[in-house]
Design a protein around this motif. Structure first.
Motif, PDB file in Angstrom:
ATOM      1  N   PHE A 150       0.827  -1.206   0.000  1.00 59.63           N
ATOM      2  CA  PHE A 150       0.000   0.000   0.000  1.00 59.63           C
ATOM      3  C   PHE A 150       0.863   1.259   0.000  1.00 59.63           C
ATOM      4  O   PHE A 150       0.608   2.208  -0.736  1.00 59.63           O
ATOM      5  CB  PHE A 150      -0.928  -0.019   1.226  1.00 59.63           C
ATOM      6  CG  PHE A 150      -1.742   1.232   1.376  1.00 59.63           C
ATOM      7  CD1 PHE A 150      -2.856   1.454   0.571  1.00 59.63           C
ATOM      8  CD2 PHE A 150      -1.380   2.203   2.312  1.00 59.63           C
ATOM      9  CE1 PHE A 150      -3.599   2.616   0.701  1.00 59.63           C
ATOM     10  CE2 PHE A 150      -2.110   3.362   2.435  1.00 59.63           C
ATOM     11  CZ  PHE A 150      -3.234   3.573   1.638  1.00 59.63           C
ATOM     12  N   VAL A 151       1.916   1.268   0.836  1.00 61.66           N
ATOM     13  CA  VAL A 151       2.804   2.428   0.922  1.00 61.66           C
ATOM     14  C   VAL A 151       3.515   2.655  -0.425  1.00 61.66           C
ATOM     15  O   VAL A 151       3.625   3.789  -0.906  1.00 61.66           O
ATOM     16  CB  VAL A 151       3.823   2.258   2.074  1.00 61.66           C
ATOM     17  CG1 VAL A 151       4.929   3.302   1.985  1.00 61.66           C
ATOM     18  CG2 VAL A 151       3.118   2.339   3.415  1.00 61.66           C
ATOM     19  N   VAL A 152       3.984   1.552  -1.035  1.00 60.76           N
ATOM     20  CA  VAL A 152       4.655   1.673  -2.328  1.00 60.76           C
ATOM     21  C   VAL A 152       3.705   2.251  -3.370  1.00 60.76           C
ATOM     22  O   VAL A 152       4.068   3.158  -4.140  1.00 60.76           O
ATOM     23  CB  VAL A 152       5.214   0.304  -2.788  1.00 60.76           C
ATOM     24  CG1 VAL A 152       5.669   0.363  -4.249  1.00 60.76           C
ATOM     25  CG2 VAL A 152       6.364  -0.133  -1.875  1.00 60.76           C
ATOM     26  N   GLN A 153       2.460   1.728  -3.397  1.00 66.02           N
ATOM     27  CA  GLN A 153       1.470   2.240  -4.358  1.00 66.02           C
ATOM     28  C   GLN A 153       1.170   3.720  -4.094  1.00 66.02           C
ATOM     29  O   GLN A 153       1.051   4.519  -5.033  1.00 66.02           O
ATOM     30  CB  GLN A 153       0.179   1.417  -4.283  1.00 66.02           C
ATOM     31  CG  GLN A 153       0.326   0.017  -4.831  1.00 66.02           C
ATOM     32  CD  GLN A 153      -0.917  -0.818  -4.601  1.00 66.02           C
ATOM     33  OE1 GLN A 153      -1.809  -0.436  -3.826  1.00 66.02           O
ATOM     34  NE2 GLN A 153      -0.997  -1.964  -5.272  1.00 66.02           N
ATOM     35  N   TRP A 154       1.060   4.087  -2.832  1.00 67.36           N
ATOM     36  CA  TRP A 154       0.758   5.472  -2.465  1.00 67.36           C
ATOM     37  C   TRP A 154       1.884   6.410  -2.906  1.00 67.36           C
ATOM     38  O   TRP A 154       1.657   7.487  -3.432  1.00 67.36           O
ATOM     39  CB  TRP A 154       0.512   5.532  -0.959  1.00 67.36           C
ATOM     40  CG  TRP A 154       0.067   6.863  -0.464  1.00 67.36           C
ATOM     41  CD1 TRP A 154      -1.121   7.466  -0.694  1.00 67.36           C
ATOM     42  CD2 TRP A 154       0.840   7.769   0.337  1.00 67.36           C
ATOM     43  NE1 TRP A 154      -1.173   8.682  -0.059  1.00 67.36           N
ATOM     44  CE2 TRP A 154       0.038   8.892   0.587  1.00 67.36           C
ATOM     45  CE3 TRP A 154       2.117   7.723   0.893  1.00 67.36           C
ATOM     46  CZ2 TRP A 154       0.463   9.972   1.333  1.00 67.36           C
ATOM     47  CZ3 TRP A 154       2.535   8.798   1.641  1.00 67.36           C
ATOM     48  CH2 TRP A 154       1.717   9.918   1.869  1.00 67.36           C
ATOM     49  N   VAL A 155       3.156   5.974  -2.673  1.00 66.12           N
ATOM     50  CA  VAL A 155       4.312   6.765  -3.082  1.00 66.12           C
ATOM     51  C   VAL A 155       4.361   6.904  -4.597  1.00 66.12           C
ATOM     52  O   VAL A 155       4.650   7.982  -5.147  1.00 66.12           O
ATOM     53  CB  VAL A 155       5.618   6.163  -2.532  1.00 66.12           C
ATOM     54  CG1 VAL A 155       6.838   6.816  -3.155  1.00 66.12           C
ATOM     55  CG2 VAL A 155       5.674   6.259  -1.017  1.00 66.12           C
ATOM     56  N   GLU A 156       4.059   5.798  -5.304  1.00 63.98           N
ATOM     57  CA  GLU A 156       4.052   5.846  -6.773  1.00 63.98           C
ATOM     58  C   GLU A 156       2.999   6.837  -7.266  1.00 63.98           C
ATOM     59  O   GLU A 156       3.226   7.586  -8.230  1.00 63.98           O
ATOM     60  CB  GLU A 156       3.799   4.450  -7.356  1.00 63.98           C
ATOM     61  CG  GLU A 156       4.996   3.541  -7.217  1.00 63.98           C
ATOM     62  CD  GLU A 156       4.700   2.115  -7.683  1.00 63.98           C
ATOM     63  OE1 GLU A 156       3.502   1.770  -7.914  1.00 63.98           O
ATOM     64  OE2 GLU A 156       5.666   1.326  -7.804  1.00 63.98           O
TER      65      GLU A 156
ATOM     66  N   LEU B   1       1.826   9.457  -5.617  1.00 65.20           N
ATOM     67  CA  LEU B   1       2.308  10.806  -5.329  1.00 65.20           C
ATOM     68  C   LEU B   1       3.353  11.260  -6.342  1.00 65.20           C
ATOM     69  O   LEU B   1       3.388  12.417  -6.750  1.00 65.20           O
ATOM     70  CB  LEU B   1       2.889  10.866  -3.916  1.00 65.20           C
ATOM     71  CG  LEU B   1       1.883  10.897  -2.750  1.00 65.20           C
ATOM     72  CD1 LEU B   1       2.643  10.842  -1.430  1.00 65.20           C
ATOM     73  CD2 LEU B   1       1.027  12.135  -2.798  1.00 65.20           C
ATOM     74  N   ALA B   2       4.219  10.334  -6.739  1.00 60.70           N
ATOM     75  CA  ALA B   2       5.268  10.686  -7.691  1.00 60.70           C
ATOM     76  C   ALA B   2       4.700  10.974  -9.070  1.00 60.70           C
ATOM     77  O   ALA B   2       5.257  11.777  -9.835  1.00 60.70           O
ATOM     78  CB  ALA B   2       6.292   9.542  -7.770  1.00 60.70           C
ATOM     79  N   ALA B   3       3.579  10.321  -9.398  1.00 61.33           N
ATOM     80  CA  ALA B   3       2.971  10.489 -10.735  1.00 61.33           C
ATOM     81  C   ALA B   3       2.256  11.821 -10.854  1.00 61.33           C
ATOM     82  O   ALA B   3       2.020  12.295 -11.964  1.00 61.33           O
ATOM     83  CB  ALA B   3       2.027   9.346 -11.017  1.00 61.33           C
ATOM     84  N   THR B   4       1.861  12.437  -9.759  1.00 63.04           N
ATOM     85  CA  THR B   4       1.106  13.697  -9.830  1.00 63.04           C
ATOM     86  C   THR B   4       2.001  14.918  -9.899  1.00 63.04           C
ATOM     87  O   THR B   4       3.167  14.897  -9.617  1.00 63.04           O
ATOM     88  CB  THR B   4       0.186  13.841  -8.597  1.00 63.04           C
ATOM     89  OG1 THR B   4       0.974  13.749  -7.420  1.00 63.04           O
ATOM     90  CG2 THR B   4      -0.884  12.819  -8.618  1.00 63.04           C
TER      91      THR B   4
END
Length: 197
Positions: A186-192, A194-197
């Motif tokens: 979940f944390v990895v997906q959340w960071v990804e 955030l990085a995409a925006t």
């Protein structure tokens, strides 16, 4: 001290003596005998636990010596040890639990304001005056003694609760690892995101 506290204190002293001095776990029967022996000095009181069981011993003792007299002295302990060791081989008396229990009673009474005549026949009483009999401090000591004895029983019976707790512990560990793995994803997906925006 009250009778119940004497029993608990004597039992705990037997555990402490066995583990701390003899470097071994005491047998359950030794703890039980020490607990019972913790009431023996009060044979000089007809209304005590043992006094009511054997009034033909208690009543004469009370008449001759009074309560907290000879039976609460070092002289009585020495006489008791001598008799136990003399007749130990013939009767196989459990010497150590009897002596530890008996001594614990004298120590317990010495903690109260009434004290004990350790040097009987000298009547002077020795007291540390730490707490009153049946007061809040004695009640706390009583409970703490049973906590210590309970821990001893748990160890003596090879920690029986661990057998029941092991499956629960394994299940909890599995659940925690799954939660950790899910959280990591979940944390990895959340960071990804955030990085995409």
């Amino acid at each position: 001290m009250m009778a119940r506290t004497h029993i608990a204190f004597a039992s705990l002293m037997m555990v402490a003596c066995s583990v701390g001095i003899l470097q071994r776990m005491p047998q359950l029967h030794e703890v039980a005998i020490a607990g019972a022996a913790g009431l023996l000095p009060d044979l000089d009181h007809p209304k005590s636990t043992f006094g009511r069981i054997v009034p033909y011993i208690s009543t004469p003792l009370a008449a001759i010596f009074g309560h907290r007299g000879f039976t609460h002295s070092i002289l009585m302990v020495v006489a008791m040890v001598y008799l136990l060791l003399t007749y130990h081989h013939n009767h196989n008396w459990p010497v150590l639990p009897l002596v530890v229990g008996y001594l614990s009673h004298i120590i317990g009474d010495m903690l109260t304001p009434s004290g004990v005549p350790l040097l009987w026949p000298v009547r002077q009483k020795f007291s540390l005056n730490l707490f009153k009999a049946d007061g809040p401090m004695e009640q706390l000591i009583y409970r703490l003694c049973w906590v210590g004895i309970g821990y001893f029983l748990w160890v003596a019976f090879e920690r029986p609760g661990e057998i029941w707790l092991q499956p629960l512990q394994a299940h909890l560990e599995t659940q925690l690892w799954q939660l950790f793995a899910h959280s990591k994803v979940f944390v990895v997906q959340w960071v990804e995101r955030l990085a995409a925006t």
